[in-house]
Write an enzyme that holds these catalytic residues in place. Structure first.
Site, mmCIF file in Angstrom:
data_model
loop_
_atom_site.group_PDB
_atom_site.id
_atom_site.type_symbol
_atom_site.label_atom_id
_atom_site.label_comp_id
_atom_site.label_asym_id
_atom_site.label_seq_id
_atom_site.Cartn_x
_atom_site.Cartn_y
_atom_site.Cartn_z
ATOM 1 N N ARG A 34 0.831 -1.200 0.000
ATOM 2 C CA ARG A 34 0.000 0.000 0.000
ATOM 3 C C ARG A 34 0.870 1.255 0.000
ATOM 4 N NH1 ARG A 34 -4.970 -1.874 0.246
ATOM 5 N NH2 ARG A 34 -5.250 -3.879 1.274
ATOM 6 N N ASP A 35 0.467 2.233 -0.803
ATOM 7 C CA ASP A 35 1.174 3.510 -0.890
ATOM 8 C C ASP A 35 0.989 4.279 0.413
ATOM 9 O OD1 ASP A 35 1.655 6.410 -1.615
ATOM 10 O OD2 ASP A 35 2.068 5.470 -3.546
ATOM 11 N N ASN A 91 4.772 5.734 -14.220
ATOM 12 C CA ASN A 91 5.396 7.028 -14.493
ATOM 13 C C ASN A 91 6.841 6.730 -14.860
ATOM 14 O OD1 ASN A 91 3.077 8.472 -13.719
ATOM 15 N ND2 ASN A 91 3.668 8.383 -11.589
ATOM 16 N N VAL A 100 10.454 8.031 -7.633
ATOM 17 C CA VAL A 100 11.326 6.966 -7.133
ATOM 18 C C VAL A 100 11.796 6.212 -8.373
ATOM 19 C CG1 VAL A 100 11.508 4.880 -5.733
ATOM 20 C CG2 VAL A 100 10.078 6.781 -4.943
ATOM 21 N N HIS A 104 7.945 0.924 -10.996
ATOM 22 C CA HIS A 104 6.800 0.604 -10.152
ATOM 23 C C HIS A 104 5.503 0.935 -10.873
ATOM 24 C CE1 HIS A 104 7.883 4.780 -9.116
ATOM 25 N NE2 HIS A 104 6.619 4.972 -8.724
ATOM 26 N N HIS A 106 1.441 1.763 -10.336
ATOM 27 C CA HIS A 106 0.413 2.219 -9.408
ATOM 28 C C HIS A 106 -0.909 1.558 -9.776
ATOM 29 C CE1 HIS A 106 2.630 5.824 -7.814
ATOM 30 N NE2 HIS A 106 3.254 5.686 -8.978
#
Length: 116
Positions: A34-35, A91, A100, A104, A106
């Protein structure tokens, strides 16, 4: 190797277990958690456990791992009860909004997602 012994990457540290995270799912090659600053009611990050700077680098080097990020995201969306509608975002690069520099994905859901 400890966090201090390698160039610091927050996602590498999470994958290694050196930093805590609210883990949702894990395989040998992918970790989902989880973010900490969610942008939607459901906001989960999926990362390769090995370091790749961005999605393009990952896709070129390990296409099966890139595919596993997406398939795991679909499974998690179903488990979270949002499988009927979610957004997946990579991204890439600073101009693309990447903050970062470890590839990754999302997974965002739980509210309406405006179009582009």
């Amino acid at each position: 190797m400890s966090v201090e012994e390698r160039e610091f990457c927050v996602f590498c540290a999470i994958a290694a277990g050196d930093l805590p995270a609210d883990i949702v799912s894990r395989s040998d090659d992918v970790l989902a958690f989880r973010d900490l600053a969610p942008k939607a009611p459901t906001h989960i990050l999926l990362i390769p456990t090995e370091h790749y700077a961005n999605a393009a680098e990952l896709a070129c080097a390990r296409p099966a791992t890139a595919a596993q990020l997406i398939s795991m995201a679909a499974s998690i969306a179903a488990e979270e009860g949002v499988g009927d509608g979610y957004r997946l975002i990579f991204n890439t690069g600073e101009k693309g909004g990447q903050t970062v520099f470890h590839a990754h994905l999302h997974l965002l859901a739980g509210r309406g997602m405006p179009g582009f």
